[in-house]
Scaffold this motif. Structure first.
Motif, PDB file in Angstrom:
ATOM      1  N   THR A  60      14.216  33.044  24.903  1.00  0.00           N
ATOM      2  CA  THR A  60      12.991  33.098  25.715  1.00  0.00           C
ATOM      3  C   THR A  60      11.859  32.268  25.117  1.00  0.00           C
ATOM      4  N   GLY A  61      11.970  31.925  23.824  1.00  0.00           N
ATOM      5  CA  GLY A  61      10.874  31.212  23.169  1.00  0.00           C
ATOM      6  C   GLY A  61       9.691  32.106  22.856  1.00  0.00           C
ATOM      7  N   CYS A  62       9.921  33.427  22.845  1.00  0.00           N
ATOM      8  CA  CYS A  62       8.831  34.369  22.573  1.00  0.00           C
ATOM      9  C   CYS A  62       8.585  34.498  21.073  1.00  0.00           C
ATOM     10  N   ALA A  63       7.492  35.161  20.753  1.00  0.00           N
ATOM     11  CA  ALA A  63       7.186  35.493  19.360  1.00  0.00           C
ATOM     12  C   ALA A  63       7.622  36.929  19.093  1.00  0.00           C
ATOM     13  N   TYR A  64       8.022  37.191  17.844  1.00  0.00           N
ATOM     14  CA  TYR A  64       8.426  38.534  17.456  1.00  0.00           C
ATOM     15  C   TYR A  64       7.969  38.765  16.028  1.00  0.00           C
ATOM     16  N   GLY A  65       7.563  39.992  15.741  1.00  0.00           N
ATOM     17  CA  GLY A  65       7.192  40.332  14.366  1.00  0.00           C
ATOM     18  C   GLY A  65       6.310  41.557  14.357  1.00  0.00           C
TER      19      GLY A  65
END
Length: 222
Positions: A60-65
């Motif tokens: 998806t090209g999302c950010a995670y953290g």
């Protein structure tokens, strides 16, 4: 409340909502933990959200953290530049350092990660001297850098057995958003004032979380 029963469901929800914490929080129903099909939360026989994290990031090209009150969650590619702009208060990392707002330990870890396309967490620890007999506090440092959106999780990598099947907990691969998302992020992150980014996000949150209070929605951003 639509339940998540597959990786595709999770990807769709991240893109649809834009913001999705992994764990329960003060806004009822606003988490993967509450929306996942119960048998998939922890399963010995089926993959679930723990195993899907890296694929969701990559596909998806999302950010995670650590993005929500120091706990994990996703922010979609569409919303992450505004989210980062607000969290950074308009500062790039060098400017924040020049104003004396960055502890030495955070600067050390950031520069190790920023100097490469990406690094596994164990590689960052080794290069920074964090070990059982060395420096401590790595988890707190990396959480602060993620909360401020100067570091993001690019993927998770797993050890594999002799049949090639992954096992164990995935090891996080870290990158700066600038190195990971490249021009789409760099061109958008400081496009608005931090306050404008905040108001855009709050307006969106009021649409997707109409039953949450204004204070609850605002606390998600801090």
């Amino acid at each position: 409340m639509r339940l998540i029963s597959s990786k595709e469901d999770l990807k769709e929800l991240v893109d649809e909502l834009g913001f999705l914490p992994f764990f329960k929080n003060e806004i009822a129903g606003f988490s993967i933990e509450e929306r996942i099909l119960p048998r998939l939360w922890f399963s010995d026989t089926e993959d679930g959200p723990w195993e899907w994290k890296g694929e969701v990031i990559c596909e998806t090209g999302c950010a995670y953290g650590k993005l929500f009150c120091g706990k994990a969650g996703f922010v979609s590619a569409k919303w992450y530049p505004d989210f980062a702009n607000y969290r950074r208060d308009g500062y790039d990392f060098d400017a924040r350092c020049e104003d004396g707002l960055v502890p030495y330990s955070d600067k050390l870890v950031y520069e190790i990660i920023a100097g490469r396309d990406s690094l596994l967490s164990k590689e960052v620890k080794r290069l920074g001297g964090f070990s059982k007999r060395g420096k401590s506090g790595f988890d707190s440092i990396i959480a602060r850098l993620q909360m401020l959106c100067y570091v993001t999780t690019a993927d998770f990598e797993y050890q594999r057995d002799r049949h090639g099947k992954p096992y164990g907990w995935g090891v996080a691969r870290y990158a700066t958003p600038e190195n990971h998302f490249k021009e789409p992020f760099c061109n958008a992150v400081y496009q608005r004032s931090p306050q404008e980014s905040k108001q855009r996000i709050l307006k969106h949150l009021s649409t997707i979380l109409p039953n949450a209070t204004e204070n609850e929605r605002e606390r998600l951003l801090h």
